[in-house]
Design a protein around this motif. Structure first.
Motif, PDB file in Angstrom:
ATOM      1  N   SER A   1      13.464 -18.186  -5.489  1.00  0.00           N
ATOM      2  CA  SER A   1      12.141 -18.353  -6.064  1.00  0.00           C
ATOM      3  C   SER A   1      11.850 -19.840  -6.183  1.00  0.00           C
ATOM      4  CB  SER A   1      12.078 -17.698  -7.446  1.00  0.00           C
ATOM      5  OG  SER A   1      10.914 -18.089  -8.126  1.00  0.00           O
ATOM      6  N   SER A   2      10.605 -20.217  -5.959  1.00  0.00           N
ATOM      7  CA  SER A   2      10.232 -21.623  -6.104  1.00  0.00           C
ATOM      8  C   SER A   2       9.989 -21.989  -7.573  1.00  0.00           C
ATOM      9  CB  SER A   2       8.977 -21.925  -5.281  1.00  0.00           C
ATOM     10  OG  SER A   2       7.872 -21.179  -5.764  1.00  0.00           O
ATOM     11  N   ALA A   3      10.054 -21.025  -8.456  1.00  0.00           N
ATOM     12  CA  ALA A   3       9.857 -21.283  -9.881  1.00  0.00           C
ATOM     13  C   ALA A   3      10.952 -22.199 -10.424  1.00  0.00           C
ATOM     14  CB  ALA A   3       9.856 -19.972 -10.656  1.00  0.00           C
ATOM     15  N   LEU A   4      10.615 -22.932 -11.467  1.00  0.00           N
ATOM     16  CA  LEU A   4      11.577 -23.783 -12.175  1.00  0.00           C
ATOM     17  C   LEU A   4      12.264 -24.764 -11.238  1.00  0.00           C
ATOM     18  CD1 LEU A   4      13.221 -21.014 -14.412  1.00  0.00           C
ATOM     19  CD2 LEU A   4      11.334 -22.554 -14.982  1.00  0.00           C
ATOM     20  N   GLY A   5      11.584 -25.196 -10.229  1.00  0.00           N
ATOM     21  CA  GLY A   5      12.158 -26.141  -9.286  1.00  0.00           C
ATOM     22  C   GLY A   5      13.043 -25.510  -8.237  1.00  0.00           C
ATOM     23  N   GLY A   6      13.169 -24.225  -8.272  1.00  0.00           N
ATOM     24  CA  GLY A   6      13.979 -23.532  -7.274  1.00  0.00           C
ATOM     25  C   GLY A   6      15.116 -22.769  -7.930  1.00  0.00           C
ATOM     26  N   VAL A   7      15.102 -21.450  -7.770  1.00  0.00           N
ATOM     27  CA  VAL A   7      16.133 -20.600  -8.364  1.00  0.00           C
ATOM     28  C   VAL A   7      16.723 -19.721  -7.281  1.00  0.00           C
ATOM     29  CG1 VAL A   7      16.644 -18.833 -10.081  1.00  0.00           C
ATOM     30  CG2 VAL A   7      14.864 -20.555 -10.544  1.00  0.00           C
TER      31      VAL A   7
END
Length: 113
Positions: A96-102
């Motif tokens: 996921s691109s969330a939170l800088g990348g997960v």
């Protein structure tokens, strides 16, 4: 934060698989969700991605055989893999691109007769 990929296994050449990646809403609703794969001794490589709006993008090596999709009600990302070949053998990861990348935990796909 959890991303859990599942659905891998041992498949014969020409077979199909559907990988799933379940996560929480905040992670799932990121701008971009993606699948990568990695073979031991090699760098992790991009396979496919999909935007929040549903626009897919594929690596040239999988175009026409892989389909990425997302179910917003289930907060789940999918990767439909058709006509598997031994070259598809790898650990598949969702991101996921969330939170800088997960990154999620991977799922092993092995294509062998």
């Amino acid at each position: 934060v959890q991303l859990q990929a599942s659905g891998g296994g041992l498949v014969q050449p020409g077979g199909t698989l559907r990988l799933s990646c379940a996560t929480s809403g905040s992670i799932f609703n990121a701008k971009i969700m993606a699948w990568y794969r990695q073979v031991p001794g090699k760098e992790r490589e991009f396979v496919a991605s999909i935007t929040a709006g549903g626009s897919p993008n594929y690596a040239d090596s999988v175009k026409g055989r892989f389909t990425i999709s997302r179910d917003v009600k289930k907060n789940t990302l999918y990767l439909q893999i058709n006509t598997l070949t031994p070259d598809d053998t790898a650990v598949y990861y969702c991101r996921s691109s969330a939170l800088g990348g997960v990154w999620g935990r991977g799922t092993q796909v092995t294509v062998s007769s």
